[in-house]
Design an enzyme around this catalytic site. Structure first.
Site, PDB file in Angstrom:
ATOM      1  N   GLU A 133       0.952  -1.292   0.017  1.00  0.00           N
ATOM      2  CA  GLU A 133       0.001  -0.239   0.097  1.00  0.00           C
ATOM      3  C   GLU A 133       0.911   1.275  -0.050  1.00  0.00           C
ATOM      4  O   GLU A 133       1.848   1.436   0.925  1.00  0.00           O
ATOM      5  CB  GLU A 133      -0.946  -0.035   1.285  1.00  0.00           C
ATOM      6  CG  GLU A 133      -2.030   1.099   1.301  1.00  0.00           C
ATOM      7  CD  GLU A 133      -1.986   2.015   2.496  1.00  0.00           C
ATOM      8  OE1 GLU A 133      -1.571   3.339   2.011  1.00  0.00           O
ATOM      9  OE2 GLU A 133      -2.215   1.583   3.348  1.00  0.00           O
ATOM     10  N   CYS A 175      -3.067   7.773   4.946  1.00  0.00           N
ATOM     11  CA  CYS A 175      -3.017   7.513   3.675  1.00  0.00           C
ATOM     12  C   CYS A 175      -4.194   7.790   3.021  1.00  0.00           C
ATOM     13  O   CYS A 175      -4.284   7.863   1.770  1.00  0.00           O
ATOM     14  CB  CYS A 175      -2.644   6.094   3.434  1.00  0.00           C
ATOM     15  SG  CYS A 175      -3.608   4.711   4.550  1.00  0.00           S
TER      16      CYS A 175
END
Length: 531
Positions: free
Chosen positions: A272, A309
């Site tokens: 990720e 994020c």
């Protein structure tokens, strides 16, 4: 003696298959980013020999660990969760010192981390993770008989997990990657992040305690410290490692992907990485409450100094008077925002550099209050037009921190053109009234190709941990858009299917045995049943 008491004083050591090991490599200290204070103890990085020792122990543990029942693994995960909750105060104290994050945030993160572990314990007990399928034999089928074919999923093998800088608990040593890999039956070797080594050591001890308490093989878990460009590559390329979980930068993630793909036996890397999480305030929503949306947008942007994020780093909207009201309210909120501590000095420097680069390509609308305090994030808001955005690679890059760009578009068609040019994203957010639904339907079809999670009339910060959540997306949001790193579906990253054809009934695994001894949901002749 309680689990919290057993953690004791930090030693600065790694943990390899239950043994505490002092590294012989470069020594590092955690730094309190709020004060610049260097924290004790020192943590010496490991060496390639330590990687080999940890992966060999993981390989040795794989056989007995994958042979444990779902109930046994569930008990193991629940015990780790109990240990985390019991050590909450000590974890909060150390993690706040190492990250500058407020105690309330870390307290919540302890709960999220233990909650993830308990979620996967529930998944194990429920049983559908096995993916059990049975096509019974049909001896009189014409022109050829059908054999008895059964399928289940089995663990891949030892997994390497890399701790993230921005979540010292929930995406770190006992975070989602570790929890899902352990649930799948995979031993885990964790490479701790240098930003919070003390927190990592504490959590590593709690996992080791759970191993001892539940009788799990010692090599099921190891914790290493080391430079990502050196030991990280050594870990990913070690032949005993069969999959990788990573949360971090695009450069770090893609380096691991390349290394894993170049192995004699390539392995999957679930990384990720980078996302700017576009927000779309549609015309009807702007007419209804442009100023309110602008203020709420900045609240999401500045949450955690913009170091989630999923912070919204981009706004794409049709130009006009209502968008100007949104921009004005957002700019006022940014100008009034107090600078907040960033996770590390390096992250603070990178944020400042990124903001300076943006300022040369877009108009600065507002900055947060000025400060002389170290490692602070001064929020930044920029504006540009669609043509300039599409022509500037700089403006399409992520700035890790509380910085966002508003892109003014001439009409709905140009909004979709800008969207089509975006890279893959973790999230896309749409604010819409009923009058916007026709336009939203067209936009939704485009966003499905760009993001792993699409949300309406909310904000992307905050990722619910559950069964339907997707925390993933097309590259560079992740290296594999078919998966998620959050939620129960994450277990599937570390499993693979195996078919069993005409295997004697006495040799069949319980998940696909006659009589359904584990009483799990199975698909028999295409029909889902527990019979």
């Amino acid at each position: 003696m309680t689990t919290a008491e057993r953690t004791g004083t930090l030693t600065g050591q790694m943990i390899i298959a239950g043994e505490h090991v002092t590294g012989t490599g470069t020594a590092i200290h955690a730094v309190n980013p709020a004060t610049g204070e260097r924290l004790q103890p020192a943590y010496a990085h490991g060496t390639a020999a330590d990687v080999e020792r940890a992966t060999a122990a993981a390989r040795e543990a794989f056989g007995p660990y994958r042979a444990t029942s779902s109930a046994q693994r569930a008990q193991f995960l629940d015990t780790i969760a109990d240990n985390l909750d019991a050590a909450r105060d000590q974890l909060v104290q150390r993690a706040t010192a190492e990250t500058g994050l407020p105690a309330a945030r870390i307290t919540g993160e302890v709960g999220r981390t233990s909650g993830q572990l308990r979620l996967f314990a529930e998944v194990l007990r429920e049983g559908s993770w096995n993916g059990a399928r049975i096509d019974p034999a049909v001896g009189d089928r014409s022109p050829l008989p059908r054999p008895d074919i059964r399928q289940r999923r089995i663990p891949l093998g030892p997994v390497a997990v890399f701790g993230a800088s921005n979540f010292p608990l929930a995406f770190s040593v006992a975070g989602g990657d570790t929890a899902s890999a352990l649930a799948a039956g995979c031993p885990v070797v964790v490479m701790a992040h240098d930003a919070h080594p003390g927190t990592s050591e504490l959590v590593g001890r709690l996992i080791t305690d759970a191993i001892a308490a539940t009788g799990v093989a010692a090599g099921t878990f190891s914790l290493l410290f080391g430079a990502g460009s050196e030991l990280g590559i050594a870990l990913v390329t070690d032949p005993q490692i069969k999959a990788v979980g990573f949360t971090g930068s695009r450069s770090g993630g893609t380096a691991l992907v390349r290394a894993a793909a170049a192995r004699p036996e390539p392995i999957p890397v679930y990384a990720e990485m980078s996302s700017i999480n576009p927000v779309y305030p549609l015309p009807g929503a702007l007419r209804a409450d442009a100023a309110g949306l602008g203020r709420a947008f900045i609240g999401s942007l500045t949450l955690g100094s913009g170091q989630f994020c999923t912070n919204p780093g981009l706004v794409i909207a049709e130009d006009g008077a209502d968008l100007e009201k949104f921009i004005d309210a957002a700019a006022q909120a940014v100008a009034a925002s107090t600078p907040t501590t960033m996770l590390t000095p390096n992250i603070a420097r990178s944020f400042a550099q990124g903001v300076d680069e943006f300022a040369s390509s877009a108009t600065v609308l507002a900055r947060g209050e000025d400060t002389d305090e170290p490692n602070r994030c001064r929020a930044a808001l920029f504006v540009t037009d669609a043509e300039s955005f599409l022509g500037s690679p700089t403006l399409q890059q992520e700035i890790f921190g509380a910085s966002s760009l508003v892109v003014k578009c001439a009409d709905a068609e140009q909004v979709r053109d800008v969207t089509a040019a975006l890279e893959g994203q973790l999230t896309a957010t749409v604010h819409a009234e009923e009058s916007d639904h026709e336009a939203a339907a067209k936009l939704l079809a485009e966003l499905e190709l760009k993001a792993g999670r699409i949300l309406f009339n909310g904000w992307p910060t905050g990722v619910e941990v559950g069964h339907a959540m997707v925390h993933g997306g097309p590259y560079p949001a992740t290296s594999d858009s078919r998966t998620t790193s959050v939620g129960s579906l994450a277990i599937e990253r570390f499993l693979r299917p195996v078919a069993y054809q005409d295997v004697p009934t006495t040799l069949l695994p319980a998940a696909i045995a006659d009589g359904n001894p584990e009483q799990i949901w199975r698909r028999i002749d295409g029909r889902l049943t527990r019979d």
